[in-house]
Design a protein around this motif. Sequence first.
Motif, PDB file in Angstrom:
ATOM      1  N   ASN A  29     -33.081  11.840 -21.943  1.00 28.24           N
ATOM      2  CA  ASN A  29     -31.728  11.095 -21.094  1.00 28.24           C
ATOM      3  C   ASN A  29     -32.407  10.586 -19.709  1.00 28.24           C
ATOM      4  N   LEU A  61     -33.280   8.865 -16.354  1.00 25.36           N
ATOM      5  CA  LEU A  61     -34.197   7.391 -15.983  1.00 25.36           C
ATOM      6  C   LEU A  61     -34.140   7.524 -14.586  1.00 25.36           C
ATOM      7  N   GLU A  81     -24.188   3.530 -21.545  1.00 24.60           N
ATOM      8  CA  GLU A  81     -25.409   4.759 -21.631  1.00 24.60           C
ATOM      9  C   GLU A  81     -25.333   5.490 -20.873  1.00 24.60           C
ATOM     10  N   GLN A  82     -24.683   5.082 -20.086  1.00 21.83           N
ATOM     11  CA  GLN A  82     -24.882   6.719 -19.218  1.00 21.83           C
ATOM     12  C   GLN A  82     -23.987   7.339 -18.694  1.00 21.83           C
ATOM     13  N   LYS A  96     -30.896  -2.565 -19.032  1.00 22.32           N
ATOM     14  CA  LYS A  96     -29.742  -2.189 -20.390  1.00 22.32           C
ATOM     15  C   LYS A  96     -29.690  -0.862 -21.078  1.00 22.32           C
ATOM     16  N   LYS A  97     -31.011  -0.164 -20.116  1.00 27.08           N
ATOM     17  CA  LYS A  97     -30.555   1.242 -20.447  1.00 27.08           C
ATOM     18  C   LYS A  97     -29.843   1.937 -19.427  1.00 27.08           C
ATOM     19  N   TYR A  98     -29.576   1.690 -18.581  1.00 26.89           N
ATOM     20  CA  TYR A  98     -28.384   1.790 -16.500  1.00 26.89           C
ATOM     21  C   TYR A  98     -26.956   1.718 -17.144  1.00 26.89           C
ATOM     22  N   ASN A  99     -26.404   0.440 -18.601  1.00 27.34           N
ATOM     23  CA  ASN A  99     -25.616   0.321 -18.643  1.00 27.34           C
ATOM     24  C   ASN A  99     -24.907   1.391 -18.666  1.00 27.34           C
TER      25      ASN A  99
END
Length: 279
Positions: A226, A228, A119-120, A113-116
Amino acid sequence: VSNTEDKPSSRENTSSWKDSIYNPRTGELLGRTASSWALILLFYLVFYCFLAGMFALTMWVLLLTLDDYVPKYRDRVPFPGLVIRPNSLDIVFNKSDPLKYTQYVQNLESFLKKYNDTEQENNRECLQGQYFLQDDTEGKIKEACRFKRGLLSLCSGLSDTTFGYSEGKPCVLLKMNRIIGLKPRGDPYINCTVKRDNPVQIHYFPSEGRFDKMYFPYYGKKAHENYLQPLVAVKLLLAKEDYNKELQLECRVEGSDLRNNDERDKFLGRVTFRIKVVE
C-alpha cells in the motif's frame, strides 16, 4: 547397342539411390537398422533429460538464495531520481481554452486517485519527523503511512479541479523514485528555480516542499503493497508578463545527503522541464 547397355546402368543407379533411403533387403533406413536408430534416440533422450535436470537443479539452487521481498543486489541505484506529473517535460497550453489543458488536468487527477481519503484510510497515521522503521515487525507485510491529497492544498484538485491551469497558475507534482531501504539524512525538500533574470513566485505544498521522514524507508513492492511516495506540489504564480514565454525550471532535492548534481544522470535528485502559458 549403346542405348541397350545404358538401361541396366540407369536402373542400378535408381535402385542404389532408393536403397540409400530404405533398403528392403536389410531393413535399413538411411543406412541404419531399427535397433541402431532406437539406441541413438535413447541416447539423446537420456542426454537431454540430463541437461534439463541440471538446468532445473541450478535454477532451484539459485532461487533458494533469493528473497521474495528484498532484491539480492540493490547497490547500483543508491540515490533516487526525481519525476514530475503531468507526465511531460514540455507543458504548453492556452489558459483560455480548456481543450488545451484538459490532458494535463486529467493526468493529474488520474495520478492522485490513489491518494484519495477513501484509499488512504487503510494506511497508518504516523509520527512526523521520524523514520517509520518496521524491521522488527512480525511477518513481512509492512504498513504504509497516510498521504492524503488534501496535503497538497491548492494543488490537490479538490478546491480547484483544474489545478490552476484555467487561471494560468499551473501546478506540477514532484516525487522521488522508490529505493528500498533509503533513509535520507537531514530534512529533504524541493527547491525550484526559473532560469532567467526575473524570479517567479512559487508556492510549495506541503509546507516548504518537504518530504517527511515518516515515509521512509521503503521495504519493497511485495512487502509494502500500500506504499505511495510522498508528493510535493509546486504552484507557479505566473504574472501577465510571464505569459507567451517559454520558462525553463529546474527542481532539486535539497537539504539532505541525496545527490542532485551528477552530470551523467540529469534526473538524479533533480528534474528540468519547460512551461509556456498562452493567453
